[in-house]
Design an enzyme around this catalytic site. Structure first.
Site, PDB file in Angstrom:
ATOM      1  NE  ARG A  57      -5.705  -2.057   8.794  1.00 42.53           N
ATOM      2  CZ  ARG A  57      -5.345  -1.621   7.379  1.00 42.53           C
ATOM      3  NH1 ARG A  57      -4.720  -0.292   7.592  1.00 42.53           N
ATOM      4  NH2 ARG A  57      -5.927  -2.100   6.418  1.00 42.53           N
ATOM      5  CD  GLU A  76     -11.013  -9.686   5.948  1.00 43.00           C
ATOM      6  OE1 GLU A  76     -11.748 -10.524   4.989  1.00 43.00           O
ATOM      7  OE2 GLU A  76      -9.858  -9.056   5.691  1.00 43.00           O
ATOM      8  CG  ASN A  96      -6.445   2.094   4.818  1.00 41.06           C
ATOM      9  OD1 ASN A  96      -5.685   0.960   4.494  1.00 41.06           O
ATOM     10  ND2 ASN A  96      -7.456   2.300   3.794  1.00 41.06           N
ATOM     11  CG  ASP A 130      -7.398   0.149  -2.303  1.00 42.52           C
ATOM     12  OD1 ASP A 130      -6.962   0.944  -1.402  1.00 42.52           O
ATOM     13  OD2 ASP A 130      -7.620  -0.888  -1.881  1.00 42.52           O
ATOM     14  CG  ASN A 167      -8.651   3.184   0.500  1.00 41.00           C
ATOM     15  OD1 ASN A 167      -7.470   3.041   0.409  1.00 41.00           O
ATOM     16  ND2 ASN A 167      -9.252   1.748   0.626  1.00 41.00           N
ATOM     17  CD  GLU A 208      -3.003   0.507   0.434  1.00 39.25           C
ATOM     18  OE1 GLU A 208      -2.493   1.845   0.074  1.00 39.25           O
ATOM     19  OE2 GLU A 208      -4.267   0.341   0.052  1.00 39.25           O
TER      20      GLU A 208
END
Length: 314
Positions: free
Chosen positions: A109, A129, A111, A213, A161, A17
């Site tokens: 958390r 998740e 991102n 995303d 995102n 990422e």
């Protein structure tokens, strides 16, 4: 228009990422979230170095303005300062916590995040998740200013995102992945205020499988959106809502984020994920979790902003 060239560079990561091209050092930073690793790629030498952040999952990393060996990162629910020059691997880094979010460490958390033109951080959170799905509406989009003041900008969201600003710097584009939408806000670069939310693109309405995303923008004002579960990257005109291109990545399904880099900012760096894939899926996607380059797109990006910390705090 010639066909772009897609090449896998490095991998696999579990959840690659946050690509960020540092035009000062001419290197690319990116992360592997649950491995708690920051990577730095020097494209000229091909050398990739790694730092392990001993604090929790690492959602993003951004250089600190005016420094050659300091980075800010989102680790767990902490906004942290990492000291690392990137030249050698760092087996363990204990970062300095600058800000802790007002949310539960075991439930959410950091991102995706980016710095704006004033060096403020814009970044968001999401839940972990559980049983194959993400808890809805437990995340937020935050802004952290140069004095480490924390402000909640959009809440609630589910998976905070992609972020990008238009060339005129008066519009913020934003993605909350499960909405399948890219939205825009009026943006005041002086104050950081946002208003007038509207949808500029909807993946479902355009029959595009997967979730939007990470995101970046080119100098023509068109957005580039990674599609998780969609095996590719979209180029969108946010003013007209038109899908201009879909660049297919045949060897990885879960594309996570994008950033322009290279000396001319005309190489699109693309991260992807291998997390959660079974053996059959991994065979079908030999480059799942890899970092890719896409060349020959015929467009360029903007230099990425670094995070600016007030002099009295450095």
């Amino acid at each position: 228009m010639s066909e772009p060239i897609v090449e896998p560079l490095f991998g696999p990561c579990g959840l690659g990422e946050g690509p960020h091209w540092d035009h000062i050092s001419q290197t690319l930073y990116f992360v592997d979230i649950f491995a708690q690793k920051i990577f730095r790629l020097n494209p000229e030498t091909g050398i990739i170095t790694t730092a392990f952040v001993d604090n929790g999952p690492v959602g993003f990393v951004i250089p600190l303005e005016g420094s050659t060996n300091k980075l800010v990162a989102g680790s767990g629910i902490d906004f942290v300062l990492v000291s690392w020059d990137g030249d050698k691997d760092l087996a363990k880094c204990k970062p300095k916590v600058l800000v802790t979010l007002d949310s539960n460490r075991t439930e959410t958390r950091w991102n995706d995040a980016k710095a704006d033109s004033s060096g403020r951080l814009w970044g968001g959170t999401m839940g972990f998740e559980k049983d194959g799905s993400f808890p809805p509406n437990v995340g937020s989009l935050y802004c952290i200013d140069n004095n480490l003041g924390l402000k909640k900008q959009v809440s609630p969201v589910t998976i905070s995102n992609g972020l990008a600003w238009n060339p005129d710097n008066d519009t913020l584009y934003y993605i909350d992945s499960p909405t399948y939408q890219v939205v825009a806000y009026n943006y005041d670069s002086q104050t950081g205020a946002i208003s007038n939310k509207r949808v500029v693109f909807d993946l479902k309405k355009n029959n595009i499988p997967g979730l939007p995303d990470g995101m970046t923008i080119d100098t023509n004002g068109n957005l580039w959106v990674a599609v998780y579960g969609g095996a590719g990257v979209l180029q969108i005109n946010p003013k007209t809502g038109e899908l201009l291109r879909f660049v297919k990545i045949n060897t990885a399904q879960n594309i996570t984020s994008v950033a322009f880099g290279g000396p001319n900012l005309d190489v699109l760096y693309v991260t992807s994920a291998s997390i959660g894939l079974n053996e059959n899926q991994l065979r079908e996607q030999p480059h799942a979790g890899y970092l890719f380059t896409i060349k020959g797109l015929g467009v360029r990006g903007f230099p990425a902003n670094s995070f600016k910390l007030s002099d009295k705090l450095t």
